[in-house]
Design a protein around this motif. Structure first.
Motif, short mmCIF file in Angstrom:
data_model
loop_
_atom_site.label_atom_id
_atom_site.label_comp_id
_atom_site.label_asym_id
_atom_site.label_seq_id
_atom_site.Cartn_x
_atom_site.Cartn_y
_atom_site.Cartn_z
N GLY A 175 5.67 -11.54 4.50
CA GLY A 175 6.13 -11.27 3.15
C GLY A 175 6.44 -9.81 2.90
N THR A 176 6.78 -9.54 1.64
CA THR A 176 7.17 -8.18 1.22
C THR A 176 6.11 -7.53 0.36
N GLY A 177 5.04 -8.24 0.05
CA GLY A 177 4.01 -7.69 -0.81
C GLY A 177 2.99 -6.86 -0.03
N SER A 178 1.77 -6.71 -0.61
CA SER A 178 0.72 -5.92 0.02
C SER A 178 -0.64 -6.52 -0.30
N VAL A 188 -5.08 -0.59 3.20
CA VAL A 188 -3.93 -1.30 2.64
C VAL A 188 -3.08 -1.82 3.79
N LEU A 189 -2.60 -3.06 3.64
CA LEU A 189 -1.66 -3.64 4.58
C LEU A 189 -0.41 -4.02 3.80
N ASN A 190 0.73 -3.41 4.17
CA ASN A 190 1.99 -3.63 3.47
C ASN A 190 2.89 -4.55 4.28
N GLY A 191 3.52 -5.49 3.60
CA GLY A 191 4.47 -6.36 4.24
C GLY A 191 5.78 -5.67 4.51
N VAL A 194 10.19 -11.01 4.73
CA VAL A 194 9.80 -12.40 4.58
C VAL A 194 9.47 -13.03 5.94
N GLY A 195 10.23 -12.69 6.96
CA GLY A 195 10.03 -13.30 8.27
C GLY A 195 9.20 -12.47 9.22
N ASN A 196 8.62 -11.37 8.74
CA ASN A 196 7.84 -10.49 9.60
C ASN A 196 6.34 -10.69 9.37
N ARG A 197 5.60 -10.69 10.46
CA ARG A 197 4.14 -10.78 10.35
C ARG A 197 3.55 -9.40 10.61
N VAL A 198 2.73 -8.94 9.67
CA VAL A 198 2.06 -7.66 9.81
C VAL A 198 0.58 -7.90 10.01
N THR A 199 -0.11 -7.01 10.73
CA THR A 199 -1.53 -7.19 11.04
C THR A 199 -2.28 -5.88 10.85
N LEU A 200 -3.57 -6.02 10.58
CA LEU A 200 -4.49 -4.89 10.46
C LEU A 200 -5.84 -5.31 11.01
N THR A 201 -6.34 -4.58 12.02
CA THR A 201 -7.67 -4.84 12.58
C THR A 201 -8.63 -3.77 12.06
N PHE A 202 -9.80 -4.17 11.60
CA PHE A 202 -10.76 -3.24 11.01
C PHE A 202 -12.17 -3.79 11.18
N THR A 203 -13.15 -2.91 11.01
CA THR A 203 -14.56 -3.31 11.07
C THR A 203 -15.23 -2.90 9.77
N PRO A 204 -15.54 -3.85 8.92
CA PRO A 204 -16.15 -3.51 7.63
C PRO A 204 -17.66 -3.36 7.74
N ALA A 205 -18.27 -2.86 6.69
CA ALA A 205 -19.71 -2.95 6.56
C ALA A 205 -20.06 -4.38 6.13
N ALA A 206 -21.28 -4.81 6.42
CA ALA A 206 -21.70 -6.14 5.97
C ALA A 206 -21.74 -6.17 4.45
N GLY A 207 -21.14 -7.17 3.85
CA GLY A 207 -21.13 -7.26 2.39
C GLY A 207 -19.96 -8.08 1.91
N TYR A 231 -1.08 -18.67 13.10
CA TYR A 231 -1.51 -18.98 11.73
C TYR A 231 -1.96 -20.43 11.58
N VAL A 232 -3.06 -20.61 10.86
CA VAL A 232 -3.51 -21.92 10.42
C VAL A 232 -3.88 -21.80 8.95
N SER A 233 -3.79 -22.89 8.23
CA SER A 233 -4.24 -22.86 6.85
C SER A 233 -5.75 -22.66 6.82
#
Length: 607
Positions: A175-178, A188-191, A194-207, A231-233
């Motif tokens: 998509g084109t959103g964020s 932030v991950l920005n689109g 419409v036909g492009n897949r964007v990805t972001l890998t990160f390690t959060p704190a537990a919470g 992708y899966v639903s």
């Protein structure tokens, strides 16, 4: 002159009578007086499995998959178009279908390797595995991949919160959103189209991670791991505030049913669903003895019109709650059959096992079929327990180990008619094993198992050193000799407390090419390991069909042989004692089986 049979006199009477004995096909017995044991009972039966017409030494085990890196706590079979075998160890799940050294984990970052597993088939024929463990987000396997989408409403994503841990995650969408991340992680991950897949890998704190959506965000996926998978639903179970609290799962009447940890709540999904909204069924109002729910399974009851399935729940206090029907929201299609009291369950979700139309329940009182539990008061259920023949030993074992270890497991191996009780490792590398056809018991020694599972009519166990082994194969315990010991029933041969001096023991047995079999006599209720050799290892291997020479080649272990060994011992009660040491190859088994024999003894002590 007519010849006559000589008369037996004091001078001509036989002074060394011979008495026959039979193999202890009735199994290991500790519920009877040693001085009054049935002829087909065993005082000790280690690594000898009682079959209908003989007792045979169990086969060996071999390392099947190695390098899992931690205690293997769950064997996970999958049957579908592509049959797979998985194992959970430490914080990972590995595909071990091919055996050998494992590669990259299929799933990682988990908090526990003790999973409750249920395979489920929807009306379209799609086979799934649904896994829960009370600590991690429930897992789903679709036959190809471990689908793992923690978001809901993913086709067109909306702002939402997700509970996360301190492990890597990957966010992806089209998509084109964020999507703006806050709370447990900021980013932030920005689109980009419409036909492009964007990805972001990160390690959060537990919470709690908040995902704030702006613009068009479609086919969004948040998954554990550092790689974006197809992708899966959403695979999330919603309705419950924290699905990681689900500890046990079963399939019943076209639905998946779950137990919530430290509660009296049962949750169920929509018909034929493996994810989505779950509905709560509080059952605490039906419980009389307190505690929380720990196990769930299905009981099939024969009725006049055929068979009827019921849902069975068990509490930490040993209370059984039985429901019938398929839809708790319908007063006409749901009802309580009754509640019944047993001893406390051993372990957690692995204390119940479906056996045909019955359901076996492993408790402090023994393993009790539910058909007996609903008929008898708790004080009498031990009489109907299938562990009755080893009842005193069972109670002593429970008192020594306790009830809480998650290594307690009741499992089965139908291909060899075995029911297996895994004992926690604090007690030693032991299993109590029953012949499901005859009800006879024995003990397996030397297999340090944390868990058991069957797949493709093969038996596997996981061990603490990160190895999955296949059992009941080969003629060695992964390179160590199989050591089997049989002490038959004590017998005074109708001569009370008078002393008998044993001289010779005869054994009718099957003895394979890789088996050393020893025979002797134990006296006065004390085991004496025999040292007299009945047979030695043959130098040549077993003959093969098509290459063997008739009258020359041997087919050992197939035909019965009669062997004798000296067996000196004096006492009032005698018991035949057989030891088998099996040390062969991994590619074949070596039969070591006993059918019976005889004992030659003199009355009185030796001069």
């Amino acid at each position: 002159m007519t010849r006559q049979v000589a008369r037996v006199t004091a001078r001509t009477a036989r002074v060394s009578p011979s008495k026959d004995w039979v193999a202890p096909t009735g199994g290991w017995r500790t519920d009877v007086e040693m001085a009054d044991m049935p002829a087909d009972a065993a005082f000790q039966l280690d690594n000898f499995f009682p079959e209908a017409n003989r007792v045979r030494a169990r086969y060996g085990f071999l390392a099947f998959a190695t390098g899992l890196g931690a205690d293997v706590k769950t064997i996970i079979p999958y049957a579908g178009v592509s049959n797979r075998l998985f194992a959970a160890a430490g914080d990972k799940i590995f595909d071990i279908t091919a055996g050998g050294a494992v590669g990259t984990a299929a799933v990682s970052g988990m908090a526990s390797a003790h999973w409750s597993v249920q395979q489920y088939t929807n009306p379209a024929g799609q086979e799934y595995l649904r896994l829960v463990n009370g600590l991690d987000t429930p897992l789903l396997y679709n036959g190809t991949t471990w689908t793992n989408n923690l978001l809901v409403g993913t086709a067109t994503l909306a702002t939402q919160n997700v509970a996360v841990k301190n492990v890597p995650y990957t966010l992806s969408f089209f998509g084109t959103g964020s999507v703006t991340l806050s709370g447990a992680f900021a980013g932030v991950l920005n689109g980009t189209g419409v036909g492009n897949r964007v990805t972001l890998t990160f390690t959060p704190a537990a919470g709690t991670l908040t995902l704030t959506v702006a613009g068009s965000v479609t086919n969004a996926q948040l998954e554990t791991g550092s790689v974006a998978t197809p992708y899966v639903s959403s695979t999330m179970i919603t309705g419950i505030s924290d699905p990681s609290l689900l500890i046990a799962v079963t399939a019943y009447r076209s639905r998946l049913w779950f137990i919530e940890k430290n509660s009296t709540n049962v949750w169920y999904l929509a018909t034929d669903a493996v994810s989505g909204a779950a509905t709560v069924l509080p059952v605490g109002g039906n419980m009389k003895y307190g505690g929380t729910l720990v196990s769930i399974n299905v009981w099939t009851i024969p009725v006049s019109t055929g068979l009827q399935q019921c849902l069975v729940l068990m509490s930490s206090e040993g209370e059984i709650i039985v429901f019938q029907g398929s839809d708790p929201s319908s007063s006409t299609n749901w009802g309580l059959i009754g509640t019944f009291k047993l001893g406390r369950p051993l372990g957690t979700d692995r204390c119940m096992l479906s056996v045909g139309a019955d359901l076996a329940i492993m408790t402090t009182d023994g393993i009790v079929p539910i058909t007996k539990a609903v008929q008898l008061d708790r004080g009498a259920t031990s009489l109907g327990a299938i562990t009755a023949k080893i009842g005193p030993t069972w109670r002593e074992t429970v008192a020594t180990i306790g009830t809480t270890s998650d290594q307690w497991q009741l499992s089965s191996f139908p291909a060899r008619q075995m029911a297996i009780v895994n004992l926690p490792s604090s007690f030693g590398p032991y299993q109590y094993v029953m012949n499901t056809e005859t009800g006879a018991w024995c003990r397996f020694v030397g297999m340090g198992a944390s868990c058991w599972g069957t797949w493709q009519d093969r038996l596997f166990f996981g061990s603490s050193d990160g190895t999955v082994c296949e059992a009941e194969v080969g003629a060695t315990d992964n390179g160590v000799a199989i050591d089997a010991l049989m002490v038959g029933a004590w017998n005074r041969y109708g001569d009370g407390l008078s002393t008998k001096f044993s001289k010779l023991i005869g054994v009718t047995a099957q003895i394979g090419v890789s088996t050393l079999m020893y025979a002797g006599i134990s006296v006065d209720y004390e085991t004496k390991v025999p040292t007299a050799l009945l047979s030695s290892v043959e130098n040549s291997g077993a003959a093969k069909w098509g290459t063997a020479i008739w009258g020359v080649s041997k087919f050992p272990g197939v035909s019965l042989v009669r062997k004798f060994a000296s067996a000196g011992g004096a006492g009032s009660a005698l018991a035949p004692t057989i030891r088998a040491l099996i040390s062969g190859t991994s590619g074949s088994v070596s039969e070591a089986a006993v059918v019976g024999g005889s004992v030659l003894y003199e009355k009185g002590a030796p001069i």
